[in-house]
Design a protein around this motif. Structure first.
Motif, PDB file in Angstrom:
ATOM      1  N   PHE A 140       1.029  14.255  -4.096  1.00  8.61           N
ATOM      2  CA  PHE A 140       1.876  13.412  -3.253  1.00  8.61           C
ATOM      3  C   PHE A 140       1.865  13.868  -1.797  1.00  8.61           C
ATOM      4  O   PHE A 140       1.956  13.039  -0.880  1.00  8.61           O
ATOM      5  CB  PHE A 140       3.303  13.376  -3.804  1.00  8.61           C
ATOM      6  CG  PHE A 140       3.408  12.662  -5.118  1.00  8.61           C
ATOM      7  CD1 PHE A 140       3.270  11.290  -5.186  1.00  8.61           C
ATOM      8  CD2 PHE A 140       3.606  13.368  -6.306  1.00  8.61           C
ATOM      9  CE1 PHE A 140       3.338  10.620  -6.402  1.00  8.61           C
ATOM     10  CE2 PHE A 140       3.678  12.711  -7.523  1.00  8.61           C
ATOM     11  CZ  PHE A 140       3.540  11.327  -7.580  1.00  8.61           C
ATOM     12  N   GLU A 194       0.542  10.644  -0.102  1.00  8.80           N
ATOM     13  CA  GLU A 194       1.676   9.932   0.491  1.00  8.80           C
ATOM     14  C   GLU A 194       1.932  10.343   1.940  1.00  8.80           C
ATOM     15  O   GLU A 194       2.354   9.520   2.751  1.00  8.80           O
ATOM     16  CB  GLU A 194       2.937  10.172  -0.339  1.00  8.80           C
ATOM     17  CG  GLU A 194       2.872   9.610  -1.752  1.00  8.80           C
ATOM     18  CD  GLU A 194       2.795   8.097  -1.777  1.00  8.80           C
ATOM     19  OE1 GLU A 194       3.350   7.445  -0.867  1.00  8.80           O
ATOM     20  OE2 GLU A 194       2.179   7.547  -2.724  1.00  8.80           O
ATOM     21  N   TYR A 208       9.476  12.734  -5.597  1.00  7.34           N
ATOM     22  CA  TYR A 208       8.541  11.854  -6.308  1.00  7.34           C
ATOM     23  C   TYR A 208       8.605  12.021  -7.823  1.00  7.34           C
ATOM     24  O   TYR A 208       7.683  11.606  -8.525  1.00  7.34           O
ATOM     25  CB  TYR A 208       7.105  12.143  -5.819  1.00  7.34           C
ATOM     26  CG  TYR A 208       6.921  11.934  -4.346  1.00  7.34           C
ATOM     27  CD1 TYR A 208       6.673  10.667  -3.830  1.00  7.34           C
ATOM     28  CD2 TYR A 208       7.025  12.997  -3.451  1.00  7.34           C
ATOM     29  CE1 TYR A 208       6.516  10.465  -2.465  1.00  7.34           C
ATOM     30  CE2 TYR A 208       6.874  12.812  -2.088  1.00  7.34           C
ATOM     31  CZ  TYR A 208       6.624  11.544  -1.602  1.00  7.34           C
ATOM     32  OH  TYR A 208       6.476  11.353  -0.251  1.00  7.34           O
TER      33      TYR A 208
END
Length: 331
Positions: free
Chosen positions: A134, A138, A278
């Motif tokens: 992530f 992200e 997350y």
């Protein structure tokens, strides 16, 4: 049943000492309705533990003096009065540095160990792997053809970040503290270029390896290394602050970046990643990383240490570079 556990005896003021911990035993109570008893098999040792030993609250409350030292652990359900978790199933969670853990199930995640080693669920398929996944996808938002530089690249997070970046078509540069670790990054993790920060000049090497600048900097180290990376950003660069392991033992006098204005001139973005944000998406990430492992696209090295009593000694290795691979304590 007797439970052996590691408790936080005192808070370190600098380097972690053996005297900061104590190993104690107590008798486990009988489990109640909706509870399960877990026999812990493996315990994750992570750089974040140093912050958890401090007083106060940041993204998570500090461990209380006298409490079991916090850790991600995996174990087997050996007794259950819970309809969701059956005896024989494996689970993970913040189970602590101990032999057994009693839970009502709300803080547990089932894991499938039929096709993977238990310890992998503390590394590439656990919190470090999720942080890498992530943090890069992200926050770093890699694009094919971009250049990424990763500090602390031979650690579990850094090595996974680099491999995922390669899967996404990036050129990957990593730095580590020994020739052996640098060769590991090239030969086993498929990095393109490496820098031994103890024998080579990072700034000089970055200018040679990325003459047009780096598009993503994934920071696991902090300190002067962050300054050097900032000075070498490409336009539109993304800086992901994951950790600052060079600073964890002297948090009261942290080295602050001097080149932070480079974010402005590079029209870049600097942000941080906390993996707990997350959690709901972890199963998706575990599934994708598992597929990459099975396809031979990604690899994770482990450093296993046996024995609960080795915890203080093993934990200190994280901050001296003594470990090589994901550090896991086998109970």
């Amino acid at each position: 049943m007797i439970n052996k556990k590691v408790i936080l005896k005192s808070r370190p003021t600098g380097q972690i000492e053996d005297s900061n911990f104590d190993i104690v035993t107590d008798t486990l109570p009988d489990i109640q309705t909706n509870e399960v008893l877990i026999q812990i098999e493996a315990i994750s040792l992570d750089p974040a533990m140093r912050g958890w030993m401090n007083v106060g609250t940041t993204y998570i409350k500090g461990v209380e003096i006298g409490a079991v030292m916090r850790s991600f652990s995996v174990g087997k359900v050996i007794h259950s009065k819970n309809d969701i978790f059956k005896e024989g199933e494996y689970v993970s969670g913040l189970l602590g540095v101990q032999q057994y853990y009693i839970s009502n199930g709300q803080d547990l995640t089932k894991i499938d160990v039929s096709k993977s080693k238990t310890s992998l669920h503390l590394g590439i398929l656990g919190m470090p792997g999720m942080t890498a996944y992530f943090g890069l996808l992200e926050k770093g938002k890699p694009k094919k053809g971009e250049v990424i530089y990763i500090s602390g690249a031979a650690g579990i997070v850094g090595s996974i970040v680099g491999q995922i970046a390669k899967i996404h078509g990036c050129t990957v540069i990593g730095s580590a503290g020994s020739d052996e670790k640098c060769q590991y990054l090239i030969n086993e993790c498929n990095f393109d270029m490496v820098i031994n920060y103890k024998t080579e000049d990072i700034d000089e090497k970055l200018k040679a390896y990325a003459p047009d600048g780096i598009h993503i900097y994934f920071d696991n180290v902090g300190g002067p290394t962050l300054d050097i990376a900032l000075a070498n950003l490409a336009r539109g660069a993304r800086v992901v602050i994951c950790g600052a392991i060079s600073q964890y033992n002297n948090m009261a006098n942290m080295y602050g970046p001097k080149n932070y204005m480079k974010i402005v001139t590079a029209r870049g973005v600097l942000n941080g990643v906390i993996v707990f944000d997350y959690v709901d998406e972890w199963p998706k990430a575990v599934n994708e990383i598992s597929n990459w492992i099975n396809q031979g696209k990604i690899f994770a090295k482990e450093h296993l240490i046996n024995g609960l009593e080795k915890f203080p000694e093993a934990l200190k290795m994280l901050y001296t570079g003594g470990n090589f691979g994901k550090l896991v304590l086998i109970v």
